[in-house]
Design a protein around this motif. Structure first.
Motif, PDB file in Angstrom:
ATOM      1  N   ALA A  78       0.844  -1.207   0.000  1.00 26.51           N
ATOM      2  CA  ALA A  78       0.000   0.000   0.000  1.00 26.51           C
ATOM      3  C   ALA A  78       0.875   1.251   0.000  1.00 26.51           C
ATOM      4  O   ALA A  78       0.649   2.184  -0.795  1.00 26.51           O
ATOM      5  CB  ALA A  78      -0.916  -0.006   1.223  1.00 26.51           C
ATOM      6  N   VAL A  79       1.890   1.273   0.861  1.00 26.77           N
ATOM      7  CA  VAL A  79       2.755   2.458   0.945  1.00 26.77           C
ATOM      8  C   VAL A  79       3.540   2.622  -0.359  1.00 26.77           C
ATOM      9  O   VAL A  79       3.726   3.742  -0.857  1.00 26.77           O
ATOM     10  CB  VAL A  79       3.708   2.356   2.159  1.00 26.77           C
ATOM     11  N   LYS A  80       3.958   1.479  -0.918  1.00 26.86           N
ATOM     12  CA  LYS A  80       4.702   1.543  -2.189  1.00 26.86           C
ATOM     13  C   LYS A  80       3.807   2.120  -3.297  1.00 26.86           C
ATOM     14  O   LYS A  80       4.220   3.013  -4.050  1.00 26.86           O
ATOM     15  CB  LYS A  80       5.170   0.132  -2.558  1.00 26.86           C
ATOM     16  N   ASN A  81       2.583   1.615  -3.387  1.00 29.20           N
ATOM     17  CA  ASN A  81       1.655   2.115  -4.410  1.00 29.20           C
ATOM     18  C   ASN A  81       1.357   3.607  -4.233  1.00 29.20           C
ATOM     19  O   ASN A  81       1.259   4.348  -5.211  1.00 29.20           O
ATOM     20  CB  ASN A  81       0.336   1.342  -4.359  1.00 29.20           C
ATOM     21  N   LEU A  82       1.207   4.009  -2.982  1.00 33.96           N
ATOM     22  CA  LEU A  82       0.912   5.417  -2.719  1.00 33.96           C
ATOM     23  C   LEU A  82       2.133   6.304  -2.997  1.00 33.96           C
ATOM     24  O   LEU A  82       2.012   7.499  -3.227  1.00 33.96           O
ATOM     25  CB  LEU A  82       0.476   5.613  -1.256  1.00 33.96           C
ATOM     26  N   GLY A  83       3.315   5.703  -2.885  1.00 28.98           N
ATOM     27  CA  GLY A  83       4.542   6.473  -3.076  1.00 28.98           C
ATOM     28  C   GLY A  83       4.947   7.243  -1.836  1.00 28.98           C
ATOM     29  O   GLY A  83       5.617   8.274  -1.916  1.00 28.98           O
ATOM     30  N   GLY A  84       4.549   6.741  -0.652  1.00 32.38           N
ATOM     31  CA  GLY A  84       4.874   7.390   0.622  1.00 32.38           C
ATOM     32  C   GLY A  84       3.660   7.361   1.529  1.00 32.38           C
ATOM     33  O   GLY A  84       2.616   6.784   1.167  1.00 32.38           O
ATOM     34  N   LEU A  85       3.804   7.967   2.699  1.00 31.96           N
ATOM     35  CA  LEU A  85       2.711   7.885   3.675  1.00 31.96           C
ATOM     36  C   LEU A  85       2.665   9.139   4.543  1.00 31.96           C
ATOM     37  O   LEU A  85       3.680   9.535   5.117  1.00 31.96           O
ATOM     38  CB  LEU A  85       2.926   6.647   4.568  1.00 31.96           C
ATOM     39  N   ASN A  86       1.487   9.754   4.635  1.00 33.04           N
ATOM     40  CA  ASN A  86       1.296  10.905   5.518  1.00 33.04           C
ATOM     41  C   ASN A  86       0.254  10.636   6.594  1.00 33.04           C
ATOM     42  O   ASN A  86       0.313  11.225   7.679  1.00 33.04           O
ATOM     43  CB  ASN A  86       0.834  12.136   4.720  1.00 33.04           C
ATOM     44  N   ILE A  87      -0.725   9.760   6.281  1.00 32.58           N
ATOM     45  CA  ILE A  87      -1.896   9.601   7.161  1.00 32.58           C
ATOM     46  C   ILE A  87      -2.236   8.121   7.314  1.00 32.58           C
ATOM     47  O   ILE A  87      -2.267   7.377   6.325  1.00 32.58           O
ATOM     48  CB  ILE A  87      -3.120  10.315   6.538  1.00 32.58           C
ATOM     49  N   VAL A  88      -2.500   7.701   8.550  1.00 30.93           N
ATOM     50  CA  VAL A  88      -3.014   6.346   8.792  1.00 30.93           C
ATOM     51  C   VAL A  88      -4.235   6.463   9.690  1.00 30.93           C
ATOM     52  O   VAL A  88      -4.185   7.146  10.723  1.00 30.93           O
ATOM     53  CB  VAL A  88      -1.963   5.445   9.470  1.00 30.93           C
ATOM     54  N   VAL A  89      -5.322   5.812   9.286  1.00 31.10           N
ATOM     55  CA  VAL A  89      -6.499   5.725  10.156  1.00 31.10           C
ATOM     56  C   VAL A  89      -6.760   4.250  10.413  1.00 31.10           C
ATOM     57  O   VAL A  89      -7.090   3.485   9.504  1.00 31.10           O
ATOM     58  CB  VAL A  89      -7.736   6.392   9.518  1.00 31.10           C
ATOM     59  N   SER A  90      -6.584   3.840  11.670  1.00 27.93           N
ATOM     60  CA  SER A  90      -6.762   2.438  12.053  1.00 27.93           C
ATOM     61  C   SER A  90      -8.173   2.274  12.606  1.00 27.93           C
ATOM     62  O   SER A  90      -8.483   2.737  13.705  1.00 27.93           O
ATOM     63  CB  SER A  90      -5.704   2.056  13.099  1.00 27.93           C
ATOM     64  N   ASN A  91      -9.030   1.611  11.831  1.00 32.58           N
ATOM     65  CA  ASN A  91     -10.479   1.674  12.077  1.00 32.58           C
ATOM     66  C   ASN A  91     -11.125   0.329  12.380  1.00 32.58           C
ATOM     67  O   ASN A  91     -12.153   0.266  13.045  1.00 32.58           O
ATOM     68  CB  ASN A  91     -11.126   2.301  10.820  1.00 32.58           C
TER      69      ASN A  91
END
Ligand SMILES: NC(=O)c1ccc[n+]([C@@H]2O[C@H](COP(=O)([O-])OP(=O)(O)OC[C@H]3O[C@@H](n4cnc5c(N)ncnc54)[C@H](OP(=O)(O)O)[C@@H]3O)[C@@H](O)[C@H]2O)c1
Length: 255
Positions: A78-91
């Motif tokens: 998921a992070v690779k596809n997005l090209g990085g990560l700024n936000i995580v919502v654990s739901n």
């Protein structure tokens, strides 16, 4: 109000219905690319099309977050596809199907350990992202001493999530990562838990509505909007918080 979320990259677990769907939809409307998961392939396909329709990149995958290996592989992809990560919502949460100790184990696995797991996987990437934010979906059940039958473990694990939130906020604040929890009261949406109660136990449904000073259940959007704010740079000095979104259902001052 512009939340300054355009171009941010977000992971949301359990985003095919209810609160998780509303959060991912809101983030996508704000211009975030979103990666998300749920167990049902049909649900993932439908949500994927709806999020992509908003003009952002959407990456959905069907998996059970209890499968540690599948979860880890998905998160990295998921992070690779997005090209990085700024936000995580654990739901994601669970409603245990068995009683006794099994219910406690099931609740521990999904309602606490899974949040620890996603935080552990996410922190190294969040450290590299701009305006990093992690939000856990807890519940006012964390603060109730009289819970409906079968929800004792749920309440205790949600309390654990709020403790985890404070600990992570303290630990990763120096790295610029904000960590917050939100605690909804009863939230009504078609096909959700309270929809079942509405038809199966209308008196309980009405009692839950009366519990809130506002006299009704919340909508998923009424939870998603404050979550989007917490995820945004506009909440840049809010960390370690537990935001009740319960229409003043809990009868105690919120110190
Ligand atoms: N609804 C309320 O009244 C309320 C109140 C307070 C707090 N909360 C909290 O809000 C959060 C969301 O609850 P909700 O009622 O909106 O939604 P929900 O009906 O519990 O569904 C949540 C989403 O998670 C997915 N999901 C469930 N188990 C999963 C698993 N093991 N692995 C992967 N995905 C899974 C579901 O899709 P699949 O079924 O296809 O997997 C769905 O997309 C939870 O943390 C809950 O405790 C809810």
């Amino acid at each position: 109000m512009d939340l300054n979320l355009k171009g941010k990259r977000a992971v949301v677990t359990g985003a095919t219905r209810g609160i998780g769907y509303a959060i991912a939809h809101r983030l996508a409307r704000e211009g975030c690319d979103v990666a998300f998961c749920a167990r049902s392939q049909g649900g993932v396909d439908k949500a994927q099309a709806e999020f992509a329709n908003l003009g952002v990149r959407a990456f959905g995958q069907a998996l059970d977050v209890r499968d540690e290996s599948a979860f880890g592989t998905w998160f990295e992809a998921a992070v690779k596809n997005l090209g990085g990560l700024n936000i995580v919502v654990s739901n994601v949460s669970t409603r245990p199907t068995r009683g006794g100790e099994e219910a406690w184990r099931e609740s521990f696995e999904v309602d606490l350990l899974q949040h620890v797991r996603i935080a552990t996987a996410a922190i190294p990437y969040l450290k590299q992202g701009k305006d990093p934010s992690l939000v856990f979906i807890a519940s006012i059940a964390s603060g109730l001493t009289q819970l409906p039958p079968g929800e004792d473990a749920y309440g205790a694990m949600k309390a654990g999530v709020i403790s985890l939130t404070g600990q992570l906020a303290a630990k990763y604040g120096p790295a610029g990562i904000r960590v917050n929890a939100v605690s909804p009261g009863p939230v009504m949406f078609e096909g959700g838990f309270w929809d079942e109660v509405r038809t199966g136990a209308p008196q309980l449904f009405a009692a839950a509505a009366r519990l809130a000073a506002l006299g009704r259940h919340a909508t998923p959007e009424e939870v998603a909007d404050p979550v989007a704010f917490l995820c945004s740079p506009l909440a840049s000095y809010i960390t370690g918080a537990n935001l009740r979104i319960d229409g003043a259902a809990l009868k105690s001052a919120n110190f």
